[in-house]
Motif scaffolding. Structure first.
Motif, PDB file in Angstrom:
ATOM      1  N   GLN A 572       0.828  -1.196   0.000  1.00 37.70           N
ATOM      2  CA  GLN A 572       0.000   0.000   0.000  1.00 37.70           C
ATOM      3  C   GLN A 572       0.869   1.256   0.000  1.00 37.70           C
ATOM      4  OE1 GLN A 572      -2.429   1.104   3.574  1.00 37.70           O
ATOM      5  NE2 GLN A 572      -4.124   0.330   2.311  1.00 37.70           N
ATOM      6  N   ARG A 573       0.472   2.238  -0.823  1.00 37.75           N
ATOM      7  CA  ARG A 573       1.161   3.529  -0.814  1.00 37.75           C
ATOM      8  C   ARG A 573       0.202   4.621  -1.264  1.00 37.75           C
ATOM      9  NH1 ARG A 573       2.608  -0.663  -4.698  1.00 37.75           N
ATOM     10  NH2 ARG A 573       3.354   0.226  -6.659  1.00 37.75           N
ATOM     11  N   PHE A 574       0.539   5.861  -0.882  1.00 37.77           N
ATOM     12  CA  PHE A 574      -0.224   7.005  -1.356  1.00 37.77           C
ATOM     13  C   PHE A 574       0.151   7.256  -2.816  1.00 37.77           C
ATOM     14  CE2 PHE A 574      -0.393   7.963   3.228  1.00 37.77           C
ATOM     15  CZ  PHE A 574      -1.749   8.227   3.360  1.00 37.77           C
ATOM     16  N   ALA A 575      -0.848   7.337  -3.674  1.00 32.65           N
ATOM     17  CA  ALA A 575      -0.574   7.518  -5.099  1.00 32.65           C
ATOM     18  C   ALA A 575      -1.650   8.396  -5.723  1.00 32.65           C
ATOM     19  CB  ALA A 575      -0.528   6.170  -5.811  1.00 32.65           C
ATOM     20  N   ILE A 576      -1.241   9.100  -6.769  1.00 32.76           N
ATOM     21  CA  ILE A 576      -2.161   9.892  -7.587  1.00 32.76           C
ATOM     22  C   ILE A 576      -2.388   9.136  -8.885  1.00 32.76           C
ATOM     23  CG2 ILE A 576      -2.481  12.082  -8.814  1.00 32.76           C
ATOM     24  CD1 ILE A 576      -0.561  13.365  -6.811  1.00 32.76           C
ATOM     25  N   LEU A 577      -3.609   9.098  -9.370  1.00 38.60           N
ATOM     26  CA  LEU A 577      -3.873   8.464 -10.657  1.00 38.60           C
ATOM     27  C   LEU A 577      -2.984   9.111 -11.722  1.00 38.60           C
ATOM     28  CD1 LEU A 577      -7.765   8.344 -10.469  1.00 38.60           C
ATOM     29  CD2 LEU A 577      -6.247   6.381 -10.385  1.00 38.60           C
ATOM     30  N   PRO A 578      -2.224   8.323 -12.479  1.00 41.48           N
ATOM     31  CA  PRO A 578      -1.239   8.904 -13.405  1.00 41.48           C
ATOM     32  C   PRO A 578      -1.813   9.934 -14.368  1.00 41.48           C
ATOM     33  CG  PRO A 578      -0.888   6.541 -13.206  1.00 41.48           C
ATOM     34  CD  PRO A 578      -2.161   6.840 -12.471  1.00 41.48           C
ATOM     35  N   ARG A 579      -3.020   9.682 -14.878  1.00 39.55           N
ATOM     36  CA  ARG A 579      -3.577  10.597 -15.863  1.00 39.55           C
ATOM     37  C   ARG A 579      -4.169  11.857 -15.236  1.00 39.55           C
ATOM     38  NH1 ARG A 579      -2.807   6.084 -17.564  1.00 39.55           N
ATOM     39  NH2 ARG A 579      -2.320   5.563 -19.716  1.00 39.55           N
ATOM     40  N   ALA A 580      -4.103  11.963 -13.905  1.00 36.57           N
ATOM     41  CA  ALA A 580      -4.503  13.207 -13.244  1.00 36.57           C
ATOM     42  C   ALA A 580      -3.321  14.147 -13.066  1.00 36.57           C
ATOM     43  CB  ALA A 580      -5.128  12.901 -11.885  1.00 36.57           C
ATOM     44  N   ILE A 581      -2.094  13.631 -13.170  1.00 32.34           N
ATOM     45  CA  ILE A 581      -0.904  14.440 -12.885  1.00 32.34           C
ATOM     46  C   ILE A 581      -0.816  15.687 -13.774  1.00 32.34           C
ATOM     47  CG2 ILE A 581       1.626  14.422 -12.886  1.00 32.34           C
ATOM     48  CD1 ILE A 581       1.478  11.505 -11.941  1.00 32.34           C
ATOM     49  N   PRO A 582      -1.169  15.627 -15.073  1.00 31.49           N
ATOM     50  CA  PRO A 582      -1.104  16.855 -15.888  1.00 31.49           C
ATOM     51  C   PRO A 582      -1.996  17.974 -15.371  1.00 31.49           C
ATOM     52  CG  PRO A 582      -1.257  14.923 -17.295  1.00 31.49           C
ATOM     53  CD  PRO A 582      -1.474  14.443 -15.896  1.00 31.49           C
ATOM     54  N   LEU A 583      -2.989  17.645 -14.546  1.00 30.65           N
ATOM     55  CA  LEU A 583      -3.871  18.684 -14.035  1.00 30.65           C
ATOM     56  C   LEU A 583      -3.152  19.614 -13.067  1.00 30.65           C
ATOM     57  CD1 LEU A 583      -7.128  16.594 -13.332  1.00 30.65           C
ATOM     58  CD2 LEU A 583      -6.449  17.784 -15.424  1.00 30.65           C
ATOM     59  N   ILE A 584      -2.002  19.166 -12.520  1.00 34.39           N
ATOM     60  CA  ILE A 584      -1.270  20.003 -11.565  1.00 34.39           C
ATOM     61  C   ILE A 584      -0.893  21.331 -12.202  1.00 34.39           C
ATOM     62  CG2 ILE A 584       0.872  20.193 -10.222  1.00 34.39           C
ATOM     63  CD1 ILE A 584       0.742  17.118  -9.874  1.00 34.39           C
ATOM     64  N   GLU A 585      -0.267  21.302 -13.386  1.00 39.35           N
ATOM     65  CA  GLU A 585       0.136  22.540 -14.040  1.00 39.35           C
ATOM     66  C   GLU A 585      -1.065  23.384 -14.452  1.00 39.35           C
ATOM     67  OE1 GLU A 585       1.867  19.740 -14.759  1.00 39.35           O
ATOM     68  OE2 GLU A 585       4.006  20.241 -14.710  1.00 39.35           O
ATOM     69  N   ILE A 586      -2.155  22.713 -14.862  1.00 36.95           N
ATOM     70  CA  ILE A 586      -3.332  23.466 -15.304  1.00 36.95           C
ATOM     71  C   ILE A 586      -3.930  24.229 -14.120  1.00 36.95           C
ATOM     72  CG2 ILE A 586      -5.587  23.328 -16.413  1.00 36.95           C
ATOM     73  CD1 ILE A 586      -4.696  20.709 -17.713  1.00 36.95           C
ATOM     74  N   VAL A 587      -4.083  23.552 -12.978  1.00 36.50           N
ATOM     75  CA  VAL A 587      -4.608  24.222 -11.791  1.00 36.50           C
ATOM     76  C   VAL A 587      -3.636  25.300 -11.323  1.00 36.50           C
ATOM     77  CG1 VAL A 587      -5.314  23.917  -9.379  1.00 36.50           C
ATOM     78  CG2 VAL A 587      -5.928  22.195 -11.083  1.00 36.50           C
ATOM     79  N   GLY A 588      -2.325  25.024 -11.424  1.00 32.74           N
ATOM     80  CA  GLY A 588      -1.344  26.021 -11.010  1.00 32.74           C
ATOM     81  C   GLY A 588      -1.443  27.300 -11.809  1.00 32.74           C
ATOM     82  N   ASP A 589      -1.748  27.176 -13.104  1.00 32.99           N
ATOM     83  CA  ASP A 589      -1.873  28.363 -13.946  1.00 32.99           C
ATOM     84  C   ASP A 589      -3.199  29.084 -13.739  1.00 32.99           C
ATOM     85  OD1 ASP A 589       0.611  27.917 -15.018  1.00 32.99           O
ATOM     86  OD2 ASP A 589      -0.135  26.863 -16.795  1.00 32.99           O
ATOM     87  N   SER A 590      -4.267  28.320 -13.470  1.00 35.22           N
ATOM     88  CA  SER A 590      -5.596  28.941 -13.413  1.00 35.22           C
ATOM     89  C   SER A 590      -6.057  29.277 -12.001  1.00 35.22           C
ATOM     90  CB  SER A 590      -6.626  28.011 -14.063  1.00 35.22           C
ATOM     91  OG  SER A 590      -6.778  26.819 -13.308  1.00 35.22           O
ATOM     92  N   ALA A 591      -5.523  28.594 -11.003  1.00 35.47           N
ATOM     93  CA  ALA A 591      -5.956  28.827  -9.612  1.00 35.47           C
ATOM     94  C   ALA A 591      -4.765  28.576  -8.693  1.00 35.47           C
ATOM     95  CB  ALA A 591      -7.127  27.910  -9.257  1.00 35.47           C
ATOM     96  N   SER A 592      -3.715  29.367  -8.877  1.00 31.63           N
ATOM     97  CA  SER A 592      -2.460  29.123  -8.169  1.00 31.63           C
ATOM     98  C   SER A 592      -2.629  29.173  -6.660  1.00 31.63           C
ATOM     99  CB  SER A 592      -1.397  30.125  -8.628  1.00 31.63           C
ATOM    100  OG  SER A 592      -1.830  31.455  -8.390  1.00 31.63           O
ATOM    101  N   GLY A 593      -3.504  30.051  -6.174  1.00 32.51           N
ATOM    102  CA  GLY A 593      -3.704  30.152  -4.733  1.00 32.51           C
ATOM    103  C   GLY A 593      -4.233  28.854  -4.140  1.00 32.51           C
ATOM    104  N   LYS A 594      -5.172  28.232  -4.838  1.00 34.33           N
ATOM    105  CA  LYS A 594      -5.734  26.975  -4.337  1.00 34.33           C
ATOM    106  C   LYS A 594      -4.716  25.845  -4.406  1.00 34.33           C
ATOM    107  CE  LYS A 594     -10.583  28.088  -5.130  1.00 34.33           C
ATOM    108  NZ  LYS A 594     -11.863  27.708  -5.768  1.00 34.33           N
ATOM    109  N   LEU A 595      -3.914  25.825  -5.467  1.00 35.62           N
ATOM    110  CA  LEU A 595      -2.891  24.786  -5.545  1.00 35.62           C
ATOM    111  C   LEU A 595      -1.794  25.028  -4.512  1.00 35.62           C
ATOM    112  CD1 LEU A 595      -1.946  22.219  -6.905  1.00 35.62           C
ATOM    113  CD2 LEU A 595      -0.725  23.610  -8.590  1.00 35.62           C
ATOM    114  N   ASP A 596      -1.456  26.311  -4.263  1.00 33.85           N
ATOM    115  CA  ASP A 596      -0.468  26.617  -3.231  1.00 33.85           C
ATOM    116  C   ASP A 596      -0.914  26.094  -1.874  1.00 33.85           C
ATOM    117  OD1 ASP A 596       1.143  27.835  -5.061  1.00 33.85           O
ATOM    118  OD2 ASP A 596       0.568  29.887  -4.531  1.00 33.85           O
ATOM    119  N   ALA A 597      -2.232  26.137  -1.630  1.00 33.66           N
ATOM    120  CA  ALA A 597      -2.756  25.643  -0.354  1.00 33.66           C
ATOM    121  C   ALA A 597      -2.800  24.121  -0.317  1.00 33.66           C
ATOM    122  CB  ALA A 597      -4.149  26.220  -0.112  1.00 33.66           C
ATOM    123  N   ALA A 598      -3.079  23.496  -1.468  1.00 37.03           N
ATOM    124  CA  ALA A 598      -3.236  22.041  -1.503  1.00 37.03           C
ATOM    125  C   ALA A 598      -1.917  21.299  -1.659  1.00 37.03           C
ATOM    126  CB  ALA A 598      -4.182  21.652  -2.640  1.00 37.03           C
ATOM    127  N   ALA A 599      -0.964  21.891  -2.389  1.00 34.63           N
ATOM    128  CA  ALA A 599       0.266  21.169  -2.746  1.00 34.63           C
ATOM    129  C   ALA A 599       1.051  20.667  -1.537  1.00 34.63           C
ATOM    130  CB  ALA A 599       1.147  22.045  -3.633  1.00 34.63           C
TER     131      ALA A 599
END
Length: 627
Positions: A572-599
């Protein structure tokens, strides 16, 4: 009371089936569930616009204008040169199909006998006392009988003084051989579905399966799909075969798990008569026993072929390992004496001079045992074992991705794809999925090497004459994502540039590359406007990406929920679905404040993994967004 089209199109039902059945299946990462390379954008879009989308589906169903899309067929290795077709339904079709079977799931099972099963939990279980005792089992516990007791009526047959032989059989080419007419008649007779709903169900089955040479109907039977709707229908179709053996079932001499059948008999002559009865029962459904797997053997020979003693020892060792599991993520820390027991069992199995009938199945169980224990005793064998038994690729590659990637491992995985892409598409996809989801050390030189290897296989797959077939493009899409994960910014731009212009708007390559395009800072209109004709749910995914890129609150919330690492796989390990990983940059560009809080919370979870199970490449993609 008849089940009407209005009930199938009920929005509350559709949402419930989505949440309980379809979404969990699509979010699973395990290789054994047949859900190869799922694209989370499809279900992200459903989460984002569920009310609107379900309302549109319900309206189409009620108005009779619902039209299923052809499913994607992926060939899964079955044996040397043999494969079975897996059918991946569009998400909307999976939802509609499962909603129908959900409404009649109890009716489909109402005639099921206690001695047949369809799910692993139905395979039979020991008495409650045995189950309680096994949790505290000592040296005196009879694991041999425990394993037999979990296989249906087998223990009862072994204990029966009049059972001297076993008849074993299964159905030849089971799912593809099921005729639509048989399904239609069965749903009419077995369920309370109105005629219009039966027609809808049959239309979905017929429309998602491929046709060849402009045939009026599909020649591939019932779709073997990832949600399990077909499984309920297929299982209940065989109840009339069970009726033929009701006396034997009641006497504890007949058991069936899906299409695997076992009958206890007194003599070979009685066994042959049972085979004849089985054949007649199946012929009425247009099905036939598998001649190569239909045998009459002595009980001792069956127990030897089934490797009961070894299976029992695997059960015992799994029980021992459970006692040493601890923490979050749950990790097993077994003492050396337990590891030595596993090594002894493994060596004895590996060194057998004659391989019994089920040697390969037990081999798969031992790989899983090693994975649970966190030991790589068989690392030197995994590549050759897949060559010897291509059908074992899923459990063996689960073992491979329990260990950090290295250059040589990546070379072997690329070699698997190169060798088997034309034979068994699932092995190529699983090899790419292993790379994209395995732990990887913090080594930029290794990341560059992995990128180059995956990019090379992606280019090979899109460069051949058959590259534009849907199946070939699905393989290429899996390798595209693996290359993208390990690429730097300039390499990602190059990857997008080599996607062939000839690919259509519905190409799996182009569709799965949509989030990669947006994460690279490019506009969706580059592709969507230039390539009209997106399939219904792909257009929906594009709309979701537009909303996400615009920072729309609900779209961002769905993305962040996908990016929240969950406990997955084994170990068992903590993992992100691989095809969700590209969403990191998209959220960072469009809602950086929310990603800064979540990252920081995302990174904290990822770093909770034991060192061997850390995915340092994903961590490196998240870490720039941590203030």
């Amino acid at each position: 009371m008849r089940i009407t089209l209005e009930q199938v199109a009920d929005e509350k039902l559709l949402k419930m089936v989505w949440r309980k059945e379809v979404r969990p299946a699509l979010r699973s990462m395990t290789f054994s569930n047949l859900n190869l390379a799922p694209d989370p954008l499809h279900y992200a879009a459903y989460e984002w616009g569920l009310d609107t989308l379900v309302a549109a589906l319900a309206k189409d169903l009620k108005l009779g204008r619902y039209a299923p899309e052809p499913g994607e067929i992926v060939r899964m290795a079955k044996g040397k040169g043999l494969s079975r077709p897996l059918c991946f339904l569009a998400t909307r079709d999976a939802l509609a199909y499962r909603a129908i079977t959900w409404l009649v799931r109890d009716q489909l099972k109402v005639d099921a006998k206690s001695w047949v099963g369809v799910a692993h939990s139905d395979k039979g279980s020991p008495q409650a006392a045995d189950k309680d005792e096994s949790t505290e089992a000592g040296d005196s516990f009879d694991w041999f009988r425990f394993w037999l007791a979990r296989q249906g009526h087998i223990l009862q047959m072994v204990d029966d003084d009049e059972v001297h032989y076993f008849v074993e059989s299964d159905i030849a080419n089971f799912y593809p051989s099921i005729r639509l007419e048989a399904v239609r008649e069965h749903l009419h007779s077995q369920t309370s579905l109105e005629k219009e709903v039966v027609r809808l169900c049959v239309q979905i089955i017929d429309s998602v399966m491929p046709r060849r040479n402009y045939s009026e109907v599909s020649l591939m039977g019932l779709p073997q799909e990832q949600i399990g709707a077909s499984r309920d229908i297929a299982h209940s179709l065989l109840f009339q075969v069970d009726d033929e053996f009701e006396k034997e079932g009641n006497d504890g001499r007949y058991t069936r798990y899906m299409d695997d059948i076992l009958i206890g008999v007194k003599s070979p002559e009685e066994g042959e008569r049972c085979i004849s009865r089985l054949q007649r029962g199946l012929e009425s459904l247009g099905l036939y026993p598998n001649a190569a797997k239909t045998t009459v053997n002595s009980v001792d020979k069956y127990l030897e072929d089934a490797m009961v003693a070894t299976n029992a020892e695997v059960d015992r060792l799994n029980n021992v390992l459970d006692k040493y599991s601890k923490g979050t993520p749950r990790i097993i820390d077994a003492p050396q004496e337990v590891i030595e027991e596993i090594k002894l069992l493994s060596d004895e199995h590996r060194n057998m001079s004659d391989h019994p009938k089920r040697w390969g199945r037990v081999t798969r169980r031992i790989y899983t045992l090693h994975r649970s224990a966190g030991i790589n005793l068989w690392w030197e064998y995994w590549r050759a074992d897949i060559d010897d038994d291509p059908g074992a690729a899923a459990p063996i590659l689960e073992y491979v991705r329990a260990w950090p990637l290295s250059g040589s491992t990546v070379d072997d995985l690329v070699g698997l794809s190169s060798r088997y892409a034309d034979l068994y598409a699932n092995i190529s996809i699983l090899a790419a999925e292993t790379i994209v989801s395995a732990p990887v050390p913090n080594n930029e030189d290794l990341w560059t090497y992995i990128y180059a290897a995956c990019q090379s296989e992606f280019s090979r797959l899109i460069g051949r004459g058959s590259a534009h077939s849907p199946e070939r493009e699905r393989l290429a899409a899996a390798w595209l994502l693996a290359a993208w994960k390990f690429a730097n910014k300039s390499q990602r731009q190059k990857l997008l540039g080599v996607i062939p212009e000839a690919t259509s708007a519905t190409s799996p390559i182009r569709v799965q590359a949509l989030p990669l395009l947006v994460s690279a800072g490019r506009s969706l209109s580059e592709w969507v406007s230039a390539k009209p004709g997106l399939a219904w749910e792909n257009a929906m995914a594009a709309e979701y990406l537009r909303s996400l890129g615009a920072g729309e609150e609900k779209a961002v919330g769905v993305a962040l929920s996908l990016l929240d690492p969950a406990l997955r796989l084994a170990p068992q390990r903590f993992a992100i679905l691989p095809r969700a990983i590209p969403l990191i940059e998209i959220v960072g560009d469009s809602a950086s404040g929310k990603l800064d809080a979540a990252a920081p919370k995302i990174l904290q979870k990822l770093r909770k993994n034991p060192e061997r199970l850390r995915d340092c490449r994903t961590e490196s993609i998240v870490s720039p967004w941590c203030p």
